[in-house]
Design a protein around this motif. Structure first.
Motif, short mmCIF file in Angstrom:
data_model
loop_
_atom_site.label_atom_id
_atom_site.label_comp_id
_atom_site.label_asym_id
_atom_site.label_seq_id
_atom_site.Cartn_x
_atom_site.Cartn_y
_atom_site.Cartn_z
N LEU A 11 0.83 -1.21 0.00
CA LEU A 11 0.00 0.00 0.00
C LEU A 11 0.86 1.26 0.00
N ARG A 12 1.96 1.23 0.76
CA ARG A 12 2.86 2.39 0.78
C ARG A 12 3.46 2.64 -0.60
N ILE A 13 3.92 1.56 -1.25
CA ILE A 13 4.50 1.70 -2.59
C ILE A 13 3.47 2.23 -3.57
N PHE A 14 2.24 1.68 -3.51
CA PHE A 14 1.16 2.10 -4.39
C PHE A 14 0.84 3.58 -4.18
N TYR A 15 0.85 4.02 -2.92
CA TYR A 15 0.57 5.41 -2.59
C TYR A 15 1.66 6.33 -3.15
N ARG A 16 2.92 5.91 -3.05
CA ARG A 16 4.01 6.72 -3.57
C ARG A 16 3.94 6.84 -5.09
N ILE A 17 3.54 5.75 -5.77
CA ILE A 17 3.39 5.77 -7.23
C ILE A 17 2.33 6.79 -7.63
N ILE A 18 1.20 6.78 -6.89
CA ILE A 18 0.12 7.72 -7.18
C ILE A 18 0.60 9.16 -6.94
N GLN A 19 1.30 9.37 -5.84
CA GLN A 19 1.83 10.71 -5.54
C GLN A 19 2.74 11.20 -6.66
N LYS A 20 3.64 10.31 -7.10
CA LYS A 20 4.58 10.68 -8.15
C LYS A 20 3.86 10.97 -9.46
N SER A 21 2.82 10.19 -9.75
CA SER A 21 2.05 10.39 -11.00
C SER A 21 1.32 11.73 -10.97
N VAL A 22 0.71 12.04 -9.82
CA VAL A 22 -0.01 13.31 -9.68
C VAL A 22 0.95 14.49 -9.81
N TYR A 23 2.14 14.36 -9.20
CA TYR A 23 3.16 15.42 -9.28
C TYR A 23 3.61 15.63 -10.72
N THR A 24 3.81 14.51 -11.45
CA THR A 24 4.25 14.58 -12.86
C THR A 24 3.20 15.26 -13.71
N LEU A 25 1.91 14.89 -13.49
CA LEU A 25 0.81 15.48 -14.26
C LEU A 25 0.72 16.98 -14.00
N ARG A 26 0.83 17.39 -12.74
CA ARG A 26 0.75 18.82 -12.41
C ARG A 26 1.90 19.58 -13.03
#
Length: 353
Positions: free
Chosen positions: A336-351
């Motif tokens: 879950l932690r890894i999945f959360y970090r992937i989502i965070q990184k994806s959102v940061y990249t999109l922004r």
């Protein structure tokens, strides 16, 4: 508080690459209101300017004795200091910590007719004081105003908080030099975990009365970059060290016949070993190590020991199922932690895009 200063106290300070803190440490000892001191500095092969700073301080004060040696570790350095010490009492100070101005005087005032004096600790880092320990035992004692504890009272408190520096570390304590030297009590060299606590446990076998000081006497600097507390040890090594702790504690238990006291220690050791294994070895290997730990005769053929072990280690019958559940829980949390970090990184990249 004025005390008779006829009694010499030897202060032992092992030093290794602490140029940032060593002057503050030694000045805090030189500036004590208690003056009858022998200050033994052991430069354990420092490669920075620590040794030069110590040389300068030795020239300024006749009480300072500087001993240079090749790097052999803090235990070997303390042992050299013990052999050199000529005082009636011995106080250990780590070179990145320091004392308050009245620390030794306050401890000396409690040293009559006791075998050990223990004072409170202040914890700090490089920026601020973040914890004041006015006296560790007060919330565990029936009578908080008691100035002298019998060994049984002290052991009861220690068994519940055995990993706290208040019990496990050699600092914030006045030791009788005669007890140490007459019984050959030295720090175990070549190890880097629990050697302090093992020294204290061996010493307590010859102690009957412990004086307590309800004032901070020692400032402990926590979370330094090179601190041993930040080192991660191999779980095989840690398991063996915990076995040794239980072995030494077992001697105290047998001598003082405190069953519940020893039981706390065995449980604490077992749980530490169990937690250190989870997620790091195959379940079959974990079970084998736990069974080995459970079968070790921790209390030198003491019959009561087997009762304690049988009660605490009964869950080993179903240990595979329990460990499987615990490992799956850890794996799911990590996923879950890894999945959360992937989502965070994806959102940061999109922004950013």
């Amino acid at each position: 508080m004025l005390v008779n200063q006829d009694t010499k106290i030897s202060v032992i300070v092992p030093i290794y690459n602490v140029e940032k803190y060593v002057e503050e440490c030694i000045h805090s000892i030189l500036g004590q209101t208690y003056k009858n001191l022998e200050i033994i500095l052991i430069d354990d092969g420092s490669t920075d300017s620590s040794g030069i700073l110590c040389e300068q301080l030795e020239k300024k004060d006749a009480r300072v004795i500087l001993i240079r040696t090749t790097n052999k570790g803090v235990s070997a350095a303390r042992n050299i200091g013990i052999k050199k010490a000529s005082g009636k009492f011995i106080l250990f100070v780590d070179s990145d910590d320091y004392l308050l101005k009245n620390s030794i005087e306050n401890m000396a005032a409690s040293s009559r007719e006791v075998d050990l004096v223990v004072g409170a600790i202040i914890y700090r880092n490089d920026y601020k004081v973040f914890k004041r320990n006015q006296f560790f035992l007060n919330n565990q004692l029936k009578d908080e105003t008691t100035e002298v504890l019998l060994i049984e009272e002290y052991l009861h408190c220690m068994s519940k908080n055995m990993t706290d520096p208040y019990f496990g570390a050699p600092y914030c304590k006045l030791f009788k030099a005669s007890i140490i030297k007459d019984n050959g009590i030295y720090f175990e060299e070549g190890v880097a975990f629990a050697e302090d606590f093992c020294f204290n446990l061996k010493y307590l076998q010859y102690a009957e009365r412990i004086g307590k000081v309800d004032l901070p006497v020692y400032v402990y600097r926590k979370n330094l970059c090179g601190s041993l507390s930040r080192v991660k040890y191999d779980y095989h090594y840690m398991t063996n060290r915990w076995k040794l702790l239980c072995h030494e504690y077992g001697k105290l238990y047998m001598k003082n016949s405190i069953e519940d006291c020893y039981e706390h220690v065995v449980k604490r050791a077992y749980r530490y070993v169990l937690n250190s294994l989870v997620g790091r070895e195959r379940i079959e290997r974990q079970e084998k190590i736990l069974r080995e730990f459970a079968s070790v005769n921790l209390c030198l053929n003491c019959k009561e020991n087997h009762k304690i072990l049988n009660k605490e280690f009964s869950l080993l019958r179903s240990v595979k199922l329990w460990l499987l559940f615990y490992n799956l829980k850890c794996i799911s949390e990590n996923t879950l932690r890894i999945f959360y970090r992937i989502i965070q990184k994806s959102v940061y990249t999109l922004r950013k895009g």
